[in-house]
Design a protein around this motif. Structure first.
Motif, short mmCIF file in Angstrom:
data_model
loop_
_atom_site.label_atom_id
_atom_site.label_comp_id
_atom_site.label_asym_id
_atom_site.label_seq_id
_atom_site.Cartn_x
_atom_site.Cartn_y
_atom_site.Cartn_z
N SER A 89 0.84 -1.19 0.00
CA SER A 89 0.00 0.00 0.00
C SER A 89 0.87 1.24 0.00
CB SER A 89 -0.94 -0.03 1.19
OG SER A 89 -0.30 0.45 2.34
N ILE A 90 0.27 2.36 -0.38
CA ILE A 90 1.03 3.61 -0.47
C ILE A 90 1.52 4.06 0.89
CG2 ILE A 90 -0.95 5.17 -0.32
CD1 ILE A 90 2.04 5.65 -2.62
N LEU B 119 9.69 11.72 -7.13
CA LEU B 119 10.24 12.36 -5.93
C LEU B 119 9.56 13.71 -5.68
CD1 LEU B 119 14.04 11.58 -6.23
CD2 LEU B 119 12.44 10.68 -4.54
N TYR B 120 9.29 14.43 -6.75
CA TYR B 120 8.59 15.71 -6.61
C TYR B 120 7.20 15.50 -6.02
CZ TYR B 120 6.17 20.00 -7.81
OH TYR B 120 5.42 21.13 -7.75
N ILE C 266 5.67 16.84 -2.37
CA ILE C 266 4.44 17.62 -2.25
C ILE C 266 3.42 16.91 -1.38
CG2 ILE C 266 2.50 18.60 -3.54
CD1 ILE C 266 5.22 20.08 -3.86
N ALA C 267 3.23 15.61 -1.61
CA ALA C 267 2.23 14.84 -0.84
C ALA C 267 2.60 14.75 0.63
CB ALA C 267 2.06 13.45 -1.44
N ASN D 192 2.62 16.93 6.80
CA ASN D 192 3.39 18.06 7.32
C ASN D 192 4.83 17.63 7.60
OD1 ASN D 192 3.78 20.71 8.02
ND2 ASN D 192 3.21 20.39 10.16
N TRP D 193 5.41 16.95 6.63
CA TRP D 193 6.75 16.37 6.75
C TRP D 193 7.55 16.71 5.51
CZ3 TRP D 193 9.63 12.27 4.47
CH2 TRP D 193 10.68 11.79 5.25
N SER D 194 8.81 17.01 5.69
CA SER D 194 9.67 17.28 4.55
C SER D 194 10.86 16.33 4.58
CB SER D 194 10.15 18.73 4.57
OG SER D 194 10.91 18.97 5.73
#
Length: 79
Positions: free
Chosen positions: A1-2, A42-43, A47-48, A54-56
């Protein structure tokens, strides 16, 4: 799953296996098919994760961050 693929722990554990780039792109100095396939993914991941979690991408993934920066530079609509 994603959710399994995008889990923070999986992304961080995979990052430990990175090797330094031999050029700005996967196969060296020139853009290749893997770059054209991986760059947009990756882009979208960036963004997702930012929007939903709320994670980078952490600074510890320096190779990933520099690769994404190079990929964004060749696609002007993304930057």
């Amino acid at each position: 799953s994603i959710s399994l693929i995008c889990s923070r722990s999986n992304l961080l554990s995979e990052s430990q296996r990175q090797e330094p780039f031999k050029g700005p792109f996967i196969n060296g100095k020139d853009v290749s098919a893997p770059d054209l396939a991986l760059g947009p993914k990756l882009y979208h991941l960036e963004i997702a994760l930012s929007y939903y979690k709320n994670w980078s991408i952490p600074d510890s993934l320096s190779y990933t961050k520099s690769y994404m920066k190079v990929c964004k530079s060749i696609w002007p609509l993304v930057s």
